[in-house]
Design a protein around this motif. Sequence first.
Motif, PDB file in Angstrom:
ATOM      1  N   ARG A  22      -1.798   9.557   1.093  1.00 18.20           N
ATOM      2  CA  ARG A  22      -1.218  10.277   2.223  1.00 18.20           C
ATOM      3  C   ARG A  22      -2.196  10.164   3.390  1.00 18.20           C
ATOM      4  NH1 ARG A  22      -3.032  14.601  -1.140  1.00 18.20           N
ATOM      5  NH2 ARG A  22      -1.079  14.555  -2.284  1.00 18.20           N
ATOM      6  N   TYR A  23      -1.649  10.123   4.597  1.00 18.79           N
ATOM      7  CA  TYR A  23      -2.463   9.913   5.794  1.00 18.79           C
ATOM      8  C   TYR A  23      -3.019  11.261   6.245  1.00 18.79           C
ATOM      9  CZ  TYR A  23      -3.582   7.849  10.380  1.00 18.79           C
ATOM     10  OH  TYR A  23      -4.218   7.378  11.503  1.00 18.79           O
ATOM     11  N   LEU A  51      12.565   3.370  14.747  1.00 18.79           N
ATOM     12  CA  LEU A  51      11.245   3.903  15.027  1.00 18.79           C
ATOM     13  C   LEU A  51      10.407   4.005  13.752  1.00 18.79           C
ATOM     14  CD1 LEU A  51      11.686   6.840  17.567  1.00 18.79           C
ATOM     15  CD2 LEU A  51      10.404   4.729  17.896  1.00 18.79           C
ATOM     16  N   LEU A  52       9.176   3.520  13.832  1.00 23.75           N
ATOM     17  CA  LEU A  52       8.204   3.670  12.753  1.00 23.75           C
ATOM     18  C   LEU A  52       7.212   4.790  13.059  1.00 23.75           C
ATOM     19  CD1 LEU A  52       7.293  -0.042  12.007  1.00 23.75           C
ATOM     20  CD2 LEU A  52       8.263   1.541  10.342  1.00 23.75           C
ATOM     21  N   ALA A  82       4.065   4.135   8.126  1.00 19.79           N
ATOM     22  CA  ALA A  82       3.038   3.083   8.181  1.00 19.79           C
ATOM     23  C   ALA A  82       1.925   3.424   9.159  1.00 19.79           C
ATOM     24  CB  ALA A  82       3.671   1.741   8.542  1.00 19.79           C
ATOM     25  N   PRO A  83       1.282   4.584   9.014  1.00 21.86           N
ATOM     26  CA  PRO A  83       0.304   5.006  10.026  1.00 21.86           C
ATOM     27  C   PRO A  83      -0.874   4.056  10.179  1.00 21.86           C
ATOM     28  CG  PRO A  83       0.181   6.400   8.067  1.00 21.86           C
ATOM     29  CD  PRO A  83       1.411   5.561   7.922  1.00 21.86           C
ATOM     30  N   HIS A  84      -1.368   3.514   9.062  1.00 26.04           N
ATOM     31  CA  HIS A  84      -2.517   2.606   9.172  1.00 26.04           C
ATOM     32  C   HIS A  84      -2.125   1.336   9.922  1.00 26.04           C
ATOM     33  CE1 HIS A  84      -3.327   5.032   5.497  1.00 26.04           C
ATOM     34  NE2 HIS A  84      -4.536   5.091   6.017  1.00 26.04           N
ATOM     35  N   ALA A  85      -0.984   0.755   9.554  1.00 20.22           N
ATOM     36  CA  ALA A  85      -0.523  -0.466  10.218  1.00 20.22           C
ATOM     37  C   ALA A  85      -0.230  -0.198  11.688  1.00 20.22           C
ATOM     38  CB  ALA A  85       0.719  -1.004   9.516  1.00 20.22           C
ATOM     39  N   ALA A  86       0.353   0.962  11.980  1.00 16.50           N
ATOM     40  CA  ALA A  86       0.660   1.303  13.362  1.00 16.50           C
ATOM     41  C   ALA A  86      -0.619   1.449  14.187  1.00 16.50           C
ATOM     42  CB  ALA A  86       1.474   2.591  13.409  1.00 16.50           C
ATOM     43  N   ASP A  87      -1.606   2.133  13.629  1.00 13.68           N
ATOM     44  CA  ASP A  87      -2.880   2.288  14.337  1.00 13.68           C
ATOM     45  C   ASP A  87      -3.511   0.928  14.626  1.00 13.68           C
ATOM     46  OD1 ASP A  87      -2.617   5.011  14.307  1.00 13.68           O
ATOM     47  OD2 ASP A  87      -4.030   5.346  12.657  1.00 13.68           O
TER      48      ASP A  87
END
Length: 678
Positions: A321-322, A50-51, A255-260
């Motif tokens: 940081r996100y 899970l990412l 990887a919040p940006h990539a996931a979004d």
Amino acid sequence: MKRLWPLFLVVTLLAGAAARDGVDDWVARTELPALIVDSSVELRDRNGELLRVYTVADGLWRLPVSRADVDTRYVDMLLAYEDKRFWHHGGVDAVALIRAVMQAAWYGRIVSGGSTLSMQVARLLEDGGTGAWTGKLRQMRVALALERRIGKDAILNLYLQLAPFGGNIEGVRAASLSYFGKEPARLSPAQAALLVSLPQSPETRRPDRHPQTALAARQRVMQRALRDGVLQAEDIAAAIYDPVPKQRFGFPALAPHAADRGRARMPDRQRLTLTLDAGLQARLEDLAELSLRGKSERLSIAILVADHRNGEILASVGSRRYALGRAQGFVDMTRALRSPGSTLKPLVYALGIDQGLIHPETLINDRPVAFGRYAPQNFDGHFRGEITVSQALQLSLNIPVVLLTEEIGPGRLMAALRRSGAAPVIPGGKPGLAVALGGVGVTLRDLVQLYAGLAQGGQAVRLHMVPGGGAPGPRIVSRSAAWQVGHILSGLVPPDGEPRNHLAYKTGTSYGHRDAWAVGFDGAHVIGVWIGRPDGTPVPGVFGGDLAAPVLFKAFQRLKPALDPLPPPPPETLILGTADLPQPLQRFRGRHAVFEAAPDAPKLAFPPDGARLALEGGGLTIKLRDGAPPFTVMADGAAVLTGQYSRQINLGPVGNGFINLAVIDAKGRSDRVQLQIE
């Protein structure tokens, strides 16, 4: 007995329904609730880890799960505790129902409600209560219909996904990740027992808020499982050393940006797999935070890692940081347009090699130069004179690369950059010579893609984050030119304290100290690092070599224990010293550049150029400024005085008419004027 009448009434109504219409017809006419459950979108890495997990619309963590995903011991304990005859009844367990009535009559209160798992699923699907007799009757009817229409396995899967576990946690998989930080496929007996006990009273038994109540409930489940032969005595004994969790684990948010971005591109997908590596992503997010610790809160950082052999992106860190804050952490700086500083210079030199203008050992002049009104300067303001192309690239000098860009043409440079897969943005729309020094907008991803192509022998590599999304691109430069540039960059001295591992890398600092860059590659991977302020304001004193390069080397160390070697030179590569090169390649000088005198070169202070002098029989006296003595004075190409140390020199009579006067210092630098003597 007043408290018992609802239970008796439910049984009576059920019997009445069966008698009036027949059970089959009554069940057949049942309108079922929606059976499609909204589940959390999840993103997984290349290995299935899970990412990132997203909540459903109502803010619940509810992950898709089936019986196959859960430890069999949990399922066995669940059925033993909640519904022993699950596999045998038709949705309503008459035995359990009669027992519940008898217990209620004996004790004068409801001891057990007789609900089956099927009835609990009916209640969860409709979010109905458990106490009202109408609700109980509805649950029975829906449970019977569910059994006939979707079957036992589907009902059990719905329970595993919908059962409440306290707070905003629904489903056994979300609960296992939240309370134990792991998937429910492997649970200890104590962990399985706790998960069995929670749905009965999810808020009062939450282990993070009521640990003693949770412990007691867990113990009751384990004792029941021991009695029914699901657990052994040693399982009960081992549970003593397995405390209930005192706090919840956070759900993965790597990887919040990539996931979004992935979720936005494929909004209909419940589960997305990316090429990222969760372990590497976590290590680099930690490195990003660590690298800026103690520095301005307005600074952000971006790191991008790719395998240049296939274009797969392995890690993408978009910010420090996100989070909201002065560093604007929600801005993905891997995709922000910035000035690349000196990081495009390797491409310029590779194009120059391909066009036969230079060789790594070609001598090129680093001295003041002007192209019309444009007069580039080196970053440190100094000039090195004649040096090799290799030295010019390693020292990241500006004047040699602008000379070369003028010969190649800025348009060709931009075309090559686009062939690499980058999407440069030119201020004003028309490229000028300044593009070689960063006068163009590119992203970190653009730069990593360019360097991936150089690492692949000049063949463009299409970076991608979705498996199977890569495809070979066009050729950027020749194999030999790409190798030559990589070989030069691998000879750069590493930052202080970092290993000399022959990493081919280049740093860059944009105008005004707004961006610090470092991009490098070995035989398998390419990494790019950007540091700066997302709002584009200057960061005084920031340099790519000082700030971004150490992060680049540490990123490679977190990627793998040792670098993969760079490839050997292609057979067609010309490897010679300066003196052995063909004559046109031994020295380079821009055809249209006007070289300027060095600031400390000799200058004829008097007489000025174009002066008209009446000497009236006297000799001509000249005055010098700067330069290194001794001086030689020439008139119309002939030496008239040599070995002069004075800066005021009398030449004696020189005759009337026009005269070209020149002075040369000990370093060969000169100045000249034209005079008219009357």
